[in-house]
Design a protein around this motif. Sequence first.
Motif, PDB file in Angstrom:
ATOM      1  N   PHE A 150     -13.696 -28.334 112.089  1.00  0.00           N
ATOM      2  CA  PHE A 150     -13.419 -26.672 111.935  1.00  0.00           C
ATOM      3  C   PHE A 150     -13.110 -26.417 110.585  1.00  0.00           C
ATOM      4  O   PHE A 150     -13.722 -25.287 110.099  1.00  0.00           O
ATOM      5  N   TRP A 151     -12.063 -27.018 109.945  1.00  0.00           N
ATOM      6  CA  TRP A 151     -11.773 -26.645 108.823  1.00  0.00           C
ATOM      7  C   TRP A 151     -12.891 -26.844 107.541  1.00  0.00           C
ATOM      8  O   TRP A 151     -12.919 -26.317 106.593  1.00  0.00           O
ATOM      9  N   ARG A 152     -13.507 -27.825 107.729  1.00  0.00           N
ATOM     10  CA  ARG A 152     -14.822 -27.977 106.968  1.00  0.00           C
ATOM     11  C   ARG A 152     -15.673 -27.167 107.089  1.00  0.00           C
ATOM     12  O   ARG A 152     -16.314 -26.405 106.059  1.00  0.00           O
ATOM     13  N   PHE A 153     -16.099 -26.757 108.164  1.00  0.00           N
ATOM     14  CA  PHE A 153     -17.003 -25.561 108.515  1.00  0.00           C
ATOM     15  C   PHE A 153     -16.499 -24.210 108.012  1.00  0.00           C
ATOM     16  O   PHE A 153     -17.106 -23.340 107.261  1.00  0.00           O
ATOM     17  N   PHE A 154     -15.235 -23.910 108.097  1.00  0.00           N
ATOM     18  CA  PHE A 154     -14.601 -22.883 107.822  1.00  0.00           C
ATOM     19  C   PHE A 154     -14.747 -22.733 106.156  1.00  0.00           C
ATOM     20  O   PHE A 154     -14.966 -21.802 105.557  1.00  0.00           O
ATOM     21  N   THR A 155     -14.418 -23.790 105.431  1.00  0.00           N
ATOM     22  CA  THR A 155     -14.369 -23.773 104.135  1.00  0.00           C
ATOM     23  C   THR A 155     -15.667 -23.532 103.585  1.00  0.00           C
ATOM     24  O   THR A 155     -16.040 -23.139 102.407  1.00  0.00           O
ATOM     25  N   GLN A 156     -16.801 -24.233 104.006  1.00  0.00           N
ATOM     26  CA  GLN A 156     -17.846 -24.252 103.521  1.00  0.00           C
ATOM     27  C   GLN A 156     -18.566 -22.737 103.709  1.00  0.00           C
ATOM     28  O   GLN A 156     -19.152 -22.387 102.766  1.00  0.00           O
ATOM     29  N   ASN A 157     -18.189 -21.985 104.825  1.00  0.00           N
ATOM     30  CA  ASN A 157     -18.785 -20.616 104.916  1.00  0.00           C
ATOM     31  C   ASN A 157     -17.987 -19.712 104.550  1.00  0.00           C
ATOM     32  O   ASN A 157     -18.179 -18.362 105.008  1.00  0.00           O
ATOM     33  N   LEU A 158     -16.948 -19.899 103.572  1.00  0.00           N
ATOM     34  CA  LEU A 158     -16.103 -18.972 103.129  1.00  0.00           C
ATOM     35  C   LEU A 158     -16.849 -17.639 102.228  1.00  0.00           C
ATOM     36  O   LEU A 158     -16.373 -16.785 101.987  1.00  0.00           O
ATOM     37  N   THR A 159     -17.900 -18.028 101.664  1.00  0.00           N
ATOM     38  CA  THR A 159     -18.862 -17.361 100.865  1.00  0.00           C
ATOM     39  C   THR A 159     -20.091 -17.289 101.423  1.00  0.00           C
ATOM     40  O   THR A 159     -20.574 -17.995 102.462  1.00  0.00           O
ATOM     41  N   ILE A 160     -20.989 -16.271 101.095  1.00  0.00           N
ATOM     42  CA  ILE A 160     -22.326 -16.332 101.375  1.00  0.00           C
ATOM     43  C   ILE A 160     -23.149 -17.516 101.028  1.00  0.00           C
ATOM     44  O   ILE A 160     -22.866 -18.057 100.011  1.00  0.00           O
TER      45      ILE A 160
END
Length: 355
Positions: free
Chosen positions: A110-120
């Motif tokens: 979850f945190w990996r996905f969160f960090t990956q998608n913090l920007t466009i």
Amino acid sequence: MTFLDSVLEVPSYGWKDKTGMLIKPSPKQIITEFFSRLNIFRDKKNWLSFMSWTMVLILAPCLFLFIFKFFTYKLLIAAFVYSMIVLGTHGTIWHHRYCTHRAYKFRNGFWRFFTQNLTIKIIPEEIYVISHHVHHAKSDQPGDPYNATGGFLYCFLADVNHQPIARTMDAKDYGRCVKLMKHTGVDVNTFAQYQKYGTLANPLRTVLSVVLSWSFWYFVFFLIGGHALACTLFGAAGVWAVGVRTFNYEGHGKGKDKRREGIDYNRDDMSVNQAWPGIVAGEWHNNHHLYPKSARSGFKPHQVDLAWYFIKTMNFFGAVSEYHDCKKRFYAEHLTVAPIPVPAIGVLADEPVTI
């Protein structure tokens, strides 16, 4: 020949001549190679490079709308912060320190996905990660995909001309590429699909992920500030997408030895520490080449490292489970004066720290 010698698609002008020296193609050769590798009608395996630059073109109208329709000084500040600081720092956090160097680990997916998608989404992970391993193995040598001694265009158009993976790998070498990407969570092609598309990334899933990312962030920006803010920040992203392609040319002294005593301690290549990339994105490049697996590259007190602050904060809240920090090692190996202790939450260490 090692794996990293052959993992990238060799440009038509080659990496080195018979004497082992870097081949420095003319601007005409570089531009010809660039458009040849963008041509999806000649070879559908060019799709990833074509998509990467198509995204830049799609963002251009947003920039024009900001300049000619929505311009205000407040929006100009927002554009500056988003392009220079937010996108720059996120690139360091995600593509550089995590995807390539595994300088830290996430607690869970979850945190990996969160960090990956913090920007466009702007840069495909595949284009960055595989080629960056080669860059560190061959820094400023023939085969370095963005060798600054090759000139500005050699670096600026490297994502198309030099960074795509080789298209004729066998199953064993393709499996090695997959392993380099496995921890990122990016879905990759089977070997049969790779033979068809020439990439690790699957075209349909990649395009879908970009559409979802852009739709989500445009909606968020629209809710905050309407079309004006959304167009401004998307246009700013386009500016960053072009500007970031100039970094390695500048970060390696424009092909000249610009290292300074007491500032640039790594002597294995021509990387230099620059204040601007360091402050806005945590990219103290010479420090990074000195300790590439460190989650922090701003070692000295004045070396602001926003990427490290984010990683350390995520560690404090439990989202990042472990990290490498080579600050103490840097002082022990390169400075005789110990750093002034700074109160901090958590443990700093040269080896992975687990909570």
